[in-house]
Design a protein around this motif. Structure first.
Motif, PDB file in Angstrom:
ATOM      1  N   THR A   1      48.446  23.428   3.556  1.00 57.69           N
ATOM      2  CA  THR A   1      48.462  24.896   3.454  1.00 57.69           C
ATOM      3  C   THR A   1      49.548  25.354   2.485  1.00 57.69           C
ATOM      4  O   THR A   1      49.309  26.189   1.611  1.00 57.69           O
TER       5      THR A   1
ATOM      6  N   GLU B   1      50.161  28.944   0.287  1.00 55.94           N
ATOM      7  CA  GLU B   1      50.012  29.853   1.427  1.00 55.94           C
ATOM      8  C   GLU B   1      51.152  29.641   2.413  1.00 55.94           C
ATOM      9  O   GLU B   1      51.600  28.510   2.604  1.00 55.94           O
TER      10      GLU B   1
ATOM     11  N   VAL C   1      53.095  29.500   6.159  1.00 54.71           N
ATOM     12  CA  VAL C   1      52.774  29.096   7.525  1.00 54.71           C
ATOM     13  C   VAL C   1      53.751  29.801   8.451  1.00 54.71           C
ATOM     14  O   VAL C   1      54.964  29.636   8.328  1.00 54.71           O
TER      15      VAL C   1
ATOM     16  N   MET D   1      48.868  31.399   7.072  1.00 60.62           N
ATOM     17  CA  MET D   1      48.391  30.716   8.279  1.00 60.62           C
ATOM     18  C   MET D   1      49.338  31.014   9.438  1.00 60.62           C
ATOM     19  O   MET D   1      50.545  30.858   9.309  1.00 60.62           O
TER      20      MET D   1
ATOM     21  N   GLU E   1      45.980  29.907  13.884  1.00 61.83           N
ATOM     22  CA  GLU E   1      45.125  29.271  12.868  1.00 61.83           C
ATOM     23  C   GLU E   1      45.466  27.786  12.731  1.00 61.83           C
ATOM     24  O   GLU E   1      44.588  26.952  12.511  1.00 61.83           O
ATOM     25  N   LEU E   2      46.751  27.473  12.868  1.00 62.51           N
ATOM     26  CA  LEU E   2      47.184  26.072  12.838  1.00 62.51           C
ATOM     27  C   LEU E   2      46.559  25.307  14.003  1.00 62.51           C
ATOM     28  O   LEU E   2      46.060  24.196  13.837  1.00 62.51           O
TER      29      LEU E   2
END
Lengths: 95, 107
Positions: free
Chosen positions: A36, A41, A43, B1, B5-6
């Motif tokens: 990700t 993006e 996290v 995220m 979502e993870l």
């Protein structure tokens, strides 16, 4: 703490899994986070903190030893901002 | 995220149920937080490492009012990006913007 210690910790906390399954799941967590972030993006992990990719513009720095100017190319960097919850856990009793 | 979502992505990748994946993901970050609470560092190869840094008391200022405030000693987690991750992020497309800028008005 290494990834192996982390697997032990997860295995101890969550029942109903073999050690192998716990290891695979921990591996999956970091694989997904890495993929990700590699896409640029962010996290966001509530209760822990946010990992954000930030773009840094090109700038001129200096060699601190010689004072010679050097160009620092534009680049992306990964930053971590701990959540208030994590900050509080590291500082029990602090106002 | 986000974390949820993870959790979904972990469930899909490991073929676990979503509730199992949720327990695992929570356990991962809780175990990491516990280590940091104990002042222990964490090293995840290929991702990065966390260390705990201690800061002594200092007098700061409220940036809005300019009033002097005493900041008591604190510990903060510090993340250092691993070599592999650093390189991958650097090759990433433009990172997320906080918000996408609005389309310019046409006269």
């Amino acid at each position: 703490m290494t990834k192996a210690d982390l697997v032990d910790g997860v295995y101890g906390k969550v029942g109903g899994f073999s050690k192998k399954e716990a290891a695979d799941a921990v591996e999956a967590v970091f694989d997904i986070m890495k993929a990700t972030l590699a896409k640029g993006e962010q996290v966001k992990v509530s209760g822990f903190g946010n990992f954000t990719v930030r773009h840094k513009a090109r700038r001129t720095g200096r060699n601190p030893q010689t004072g010679a100017p050097i160009v620092i190319a534009e680049r992306n960097v990964l930053t971590f901002k701990p959540s208030q919850v994590l900050r509080a856990r590291l500082n029990p009793g602090r106002k | 995220m986000t974390k949820s979502e993870l959790i979904e992505a972990v469930a899909e990748k490991t073929k676990m149920t979503k509730s199992s994946a949720e327990m695992v993901v929570n356990a991962v970050f809780d175990t990491m937080a516990e280590a940091l609470e104990q002042g222990k560092g964490i090293e995840i190869r290929g991702f990065g490492s966390f260390t705990v840094r201690s800061y002594r008391a200092y007098s700061g200022r409220n940036p809005r009012t300019g009033a002097a405030v005493e900041v008591t000693p604190k510990r903060l987690p510090f993340f250092r990006v691993g070599k592999e991750m650093k390189q991958q992020v650097n090759e990433a497309p433009l990172p997320d913007k906080k918000s996408t800028p609005p389309e310019p008005h046409k006269a």
